[in-house]
Design an enzyme around this catalytic site. Sequence first.
Site, PDB file in Angstrom:
ATOM      1  N   THR A   1     -15.318  76.875  53.120  1.00 23.98           N
ATOM      2  CA  THR A   1     -15.764  74.810  52.423  1.00 23.98           C
ATOM      3  C   THR A   1     -16.095  74.228  53.612  1.00 23.98           C
ATOM      4  O   THR A   1     -16.189  72.775  53.779  1.00 23.98           O
ATOM      5  CB  THR A   1     -14.093  74.886  52.740  1.00 23.98           C
ATOM      6  N   LYS A   2     -16.856  75.107  54.800  1.00 25.07           N
ATOM      7  CA  LYS A   2     -17.289  73.730  55.987  1.00 25.07           C
ATOM      8  C   LYS A   2     -19.288  73.471  55.785  1.00 25.07           C
ATOM      9  O   LYS A   2     -18.917  73.800  53.628  1.00 25.07           O
ATOM     10  CB  LYS A   2     -17.896  74.731  56.738  1.00 25.07           C
TER      11      LYS A   2
END
Length: 355
Positions: free
Chosen positions: A177-178
Amino acid sequence: MQMIPHSRPALDQEEELAVAAILRSGQVVQGEETQRFEEALASVIGVGGAVAVSSGTAALHLALLALEIGEGDEVVIPSFACPALLNAIRYVRATPVLVDINRETFNIDVRDIERRLTGKTRAIIVPHMFGLPADIDDITALGVPVIEDCAQSLGSRYRGAPTGSFGVLSVFSFYATKVICTGEGGMIAANDPQLINKIRDLRDYDEKEDGRLRYNYKLTDLQAALGVVQLRKLPALIGRRRAIACQYDEFFRRYGLSQPACPPDREPIYYRYVTRTERLKELLDAGEVDGIAYRRPVFKPLHHYLGLTGYPETDAAFRSSVSIPLYPALRDGEVHTILQHLQSVLREGSDVYQR
């Protein structure tokens, strides 16, 4: 009902082909592709070198070890952050010193740092929260080694320079999710070649002449192949984030509601779109029912885990802040659905966190 998730990686055929090429090569563990990824990230940040590792937490751990921080030393961190910072400090048996945040930016508060410095302070870990650069010049001016946590800020700029280029060390995360995604993974960057060499030595325990404690924190070439492609796409990924943020800004302006702060000397990337509301629980519950994953931007402040008090801005942020889904893979129709949903919830009552 199809849920709009809070995050979703932006992956396509380019990443698929890159990974397939590594599979065909037979060199799937750490090798030339990992080195290529390291060199590419160091170039983007504008530093002398970088070392790829297995996670952002591993990056934090090795950064502290490289600075020879251990038992009896103090490391300053914000309370409004993820537990990885706390865990890394515990790994080296140092003492975490928690600091409150700035009300407007959600970043670590420089004045509170100054109040909590002691003769035992060995480092300050500075996350650039939600993609907005912290007051990094003021923090480095305190004379304590700074580790920049750029897990949420890759590509952002402070006074024209990339975040990650100010501290003695900087760390990155490439979790799914970065800002860019390698599934799992991390990186440590620095200008000092001695620190880079020390970290590179600590990353891998195999084929060493001495029995010093080392770790198995390597990144694979499979992951690095994803990272190289994602890093090449970084300008486009950030551009999409900013385009969505502009739509959200316009909506929140129309309602007279709080928007994310952005001092004029910063270029944020909108890793998260965080605003404040007096109706946090109502909004979270409505999203759960209607298929939109609004989230608290920080699951729980660190001082809550430690049973501490004296962090009023962090507590206020925890009670009122919400993260609205924003990521490059968010489709236009989903953005429209989110805005319609926010409008329907807000129409039912006033929301008074106004600037």
